[in-house]
Design an enzyme around this catalytic site. Structure first.
Site, mmCIF file in Angstrom:
data_model
loop_
_atom_site.group_PDB
_atom_site.id
_atom_site.type_symbol
_atom_site.label_atom_id
_atom_site.label_comp_id
_atom_site.label_asym_id
_atom_site.label_seq_id
_atom_site.Cartn_x
_atom_site.Cartn_y
_atom_site.Cartn_z
ATOM 1 N N LYS A 68 0.804 -23.219 31.744
ATOM 2 C CA LYS A 68 1.467 -24.303 33.141
ATOM 3 C C LYS A 68 0.416 -25.913 33.259
ATOM 4 C CE LYS A 68 5.115 -21.372 35.229
ATOM 5 N NZ LYS A 68 5.009 -19.651 34.405
HETATM 6 C C1 PLP Z 1 5.472 -19.091 33.712
HETATM 7 C C2 PLP Z 1 5.053 -18.429 33.123
HETATM 8 C C3 PLP Z 1 6.017 -17.972 31.819
HETATM 9 C C4 PLP Z 1 7.081 -17.711 31.838
HETATM 10 O O1 PLP Z 1 7.465 -19.780 31.567
HETATM 11 P P1 PLP Z 1 9.183 -20.159 31.495
HETATM 12 O O2 PLP Z 1 8.911 -22.247 31.323
HETATM 13 O O3 PLP Z 1 9.326 -19.599 33.037
HETATM 14 O O4 PLP Z 1 10.131 -19.630 30.511
HETATM 15 C C5 PLP Z 1 5.370 -16.937 30.123
HETATM 16 N N1 PLP Z 1 3.918 -16.882 30.776
HETATM 17 C C6 PLP Z 1 3.509 -16.893 31.696
HETATM 18 C C7 PLP Z 1 2.142 -16.682 31.802
HETATM 19 C C8 PLP Z 1 4.255 -17.957 32.561
HETATM 20 O O5 PLP Z 1 2.806 -18.190 33.903
#
Ligand code: PLP
Length: 463
Positions: free
Chosen positions: A112
Site C-alpha cells: 500500500k
Molecule cells: C491490503 C492488502 C492486500 C489486499 O489488497 P486489495 O487491494 O484490498 O485487494 C493484500 N496483501 C496485503 C499485505 C495488504 O496489505
C-alpha cells in the site's frame, strides 16, 4: 480526460476533483470516461524506463493536463525516494515459471506504500495549489492506516485521523501507526472490531454537512488515484521480464481483499498490457473465488486467517469491475448494487459469467495450505514468503499452465506477519525499522465504539 461515476449520476469531473471526491457523490465509484490505449510499439519504448519514469508516462494519460510535468516529477521523486530498493518494486526470479514482484520496500513494508506515498504528496500539492484544507479520515484493519500515516506525517496542510480496532491489528501494524509522533496524526483505537470502525466512518462521510464542515477526505482504495498508481508496477513487472520469458503467456497472481490491487491489473490489461490470466488469490474469506466460479457474489461469514489484510467480505472495488463487465452500463450497475443492498447477493450467468472466467482465475487458500507453501518455498527456493504472498503463490501453482510464466505479487514483507511465520518455527531476521519500533513511545487514544465520542475527538483534532 474526464471522470464519471459507475452509477452515472455525477457530472464529469477533472483529475484533481476526482481525487478530492473519493467516493462518488451518487454512491458509485469514479472511473475514466475513456480508457487510454497504449500500443505495443510504445510499450517497447518503455521497456528500459525506471519505475519513476514509467509512472510519469502512465499518469500523463490521466491527469487531464492539471498538473505541470515538473511538479508531477518532483512528487514522484519524493514519493519513491523513501523506498529502500533503488528499483522501487524489484522483480525476483524464483524458477523459470515463477517471478515475484516485491512490493514491500516502502516505509511500512506492505504494497500500500506504493500508492499512499504518492497520495500523500498529491494531497499536499492539492492543498498548496488549491488552498484546500485536507483532513483525512479512515478506518483500517492494519496496513492501510500505517501506509496512509507514513504518506502524510509531518506534511503541511494535512491532518490525518485513523481508527483501528483496539488490540485487533498485528503488533507491528499497531506500532507502525502509533509510534508516529507528528502533530498532524491522530490514532483512535476503538473498542470494537474493524466493521464497527468502518461503520462510524461511513456514517460520518454520509453526513454531507459534517463532511464539508471538517473538509473530510478519504484514503481507501475507492479513490481512483490509488488504482492508477498501482497500474504502474504491472507495466514495470511485465516489461522487466528477462528475454527467456518474453513471448510466453504472462499471468499475474495477486493476493486480494478489496479488489483494489487486482482492479489495477484489469485496467493495465485494458490499456493494452499483454497479460494472460489475472489470478485472484484470497484466503478463507473467498467471496471472490465463489464469484469467479459460480457467478454469485454474496458476502459470507467473516473468518480470521494468517493473512489478516485479506480478511474482507465486501470487496469495495468490485463495482468498478461490474461497470466494465456490463459494457459500461450504469443502469445495470445501479440495478446490481441495489439488489446487493436489498437481498445481500447478486448473480451473473450466461455470457457475463463466461466473460468473468475469461478475465480472471481465482483460488481461496486455506490456512494450512498457506503455511505449507511458506515452508515449501523456504526450504526449496530459500525464499521466505509472507502469508499474503503465500496465497498468491498457491494460486499460481493452481492456475499457471504449462509453458506459461506467472508473476506473483509479494504484498508484504514476512517480518510484518511473524505471527504466522513463527508457527512454522522459522526464525527470521527483522529489518531494523521494524525491530526498533517496540522501543518507541506510542501515541493513541482509546475510545469506546461510540459515534458521539469519536465525533468529539475529531472536532477537537481538526479545529
Ligand atoms: C491490503 C492488502 C492486500 C489486499 O489488497 P486489495 O487491494 O484490498 O485487494 C493484500 N496483501 C496485503 C499485505 C495488504 O496489505
Amino acid at each position: 480526460m474526464q471522470y464519471i461515476s459507475t452509477r452515472g449520476k455525477v457530472e464529469p469531473r477533472g483529475f484533481i476533483d476526482t481525487v478530492l471526491m473519493g467516493l462518488a457523490d451518487d454512491g458509485g465509484l469514479m472511473v475514466p470516461d475513456v480508457i487510454p490505449s497504449v500500443s505495443s510499439a510504445t510499450l517497447e519504448e518503455w521497456r528500459n524506463l525506471s519505475f519513476q519514469e514509467l509512472f510519469l508516462k502512465i499518469f500523463s494519460y490521466y491527469t487531464n493536463g492539471e498538473i505541470p510535468d515538473g511538479d508531477l516529477k518532483e512528487m514522484v521523486e519524493r514519493s519513491y525516494g523513501t523506498f529502500r530498493h533503488p528499483e522501487v518494486t524489484p522483480l525476483k526470479e524464483i524458477n523459470d515459471s515463477l517471478y515475484i514482484l516485491e512490493l514491500f520496500h516502502g516505509p511500512t513494508f506492505a504494497f500500500k506504500d506504493v500508492a499512499l506515498q504518492f497520495m500523500g504528496e498529491l494531497y499536499s500539492y492539492i492543498s498548496r495549489v488549491r488552498g484546500e484544507i485536507i483532513h483525512i479520515l479512515g478506518a483500517t484493519s492494519g496496513d492501510t492506516g500505517a501506509a496512509a500515516i507514513a504518506g502524510v506525517r509531518g506534511k503541511e496542510g494535512i491532518k490525518i485521523c485513523i481508527l483501528h480496532p483496539h488490540n485487533k491489528v498485528s503488533k507491528v501494524q499497531e506500532l507502525q501507526m502509533t509510534t508516529v509522533d507528528d502533530a498532524n496524526v491522530l490514532n483512535l483505537s476503538v473498542q470494537g472490531n474493524f466493521d464497527d470502525c468502518q461503520k462510524v466512518i461511513k456514517e460520518l462521510f454520509a453526513d454531507l454537512e459534517f463532511k464539508s464542515k471538517y473538509h473530510l477526505r478519504a484514503i481507501n482504495s475507492i479513490n481512483f488515484v490509488r488504482i492508477l498508481a498501482q497500474t504502474v508496477y504491472y507495466f514495470y513487472a511485465v516489461l522487466k521480464l528477462p528475454q527467456a520469458a518474453q513471448g510466453k503467456t504472462v499471468n499475474i497472481s495477486v493476493p486480494s481483499g478489496n479488489f483494489g490491487n487486482i482492479f489495477s491489473g484489469y485496467l493495465a490489461k485494458k490499456m493494452g498490457l499483454p497479460i494472460g490470466k489475472l489470478i485472484i488469490a484470497t484466503n478463507e474469506n473467498n467471496i471472490l473465488e465463489r464469484f469467479v466460479k459460480t457467478g454469485e457474489y454474496k458476502p459470507g461469514d467473516f473468518k480470521s486467517t494468517h493473512s489478516p489484510s485479506m480478511d474482507i467480505q465486501v470487496a469495495s472495488n468490485f463495482e468498478r469491475y461490474l461497470y466494465y463487465l456490463t459494457g459500461e452500463d450504469s443502469a445495470a450497475v445501479n440495478g446490481y448494487m441495489s439488489k446487493l443492498a436489498g437481498e445481500g447477493a447478486i448473480k451473473v450467468d450466461g455470457q457475463l459469467l463466461e466473460q468473468v472466467q475469461t478475465d480472471f482465475a481465482a483460488l481461496g487458500v486455506k490456512n494450512d495450505e498457506c503455511l505449507n507453501i511458506i515452508g515449501k518455498y523456504k526450504s526449496e527456493a530459500g525464499y521466505l514468503l509472507d502469508p499474503h504472498t503465500a496465497c498468491g503463490v498457491a494460486a499460481y501453482e493452481a492456475h499457471n499452465g504449462p509453458g506459461e510464466v506467472c508473476i506473483t505479487f509479494a504484498t508484504a514483507h514476512p517480518a510484518k506477519f511473524d505471527e504466522a511465520i513463527s508457527l512454522l518455527k522459522i526464525a527470521q531476521e527483522f529489518p531494523p525499522q521494524i525491530a526498533g519500533l517496540a522501543a518507541l513511545p506510542q501515541h493513541m487514544t482509546v475510545v469506546e465504539h461510540d459515534k458521539a465520542e469519536i465525533t468529539r475527538q475529531l472536532e477537537e483534532f481538526y479545529i
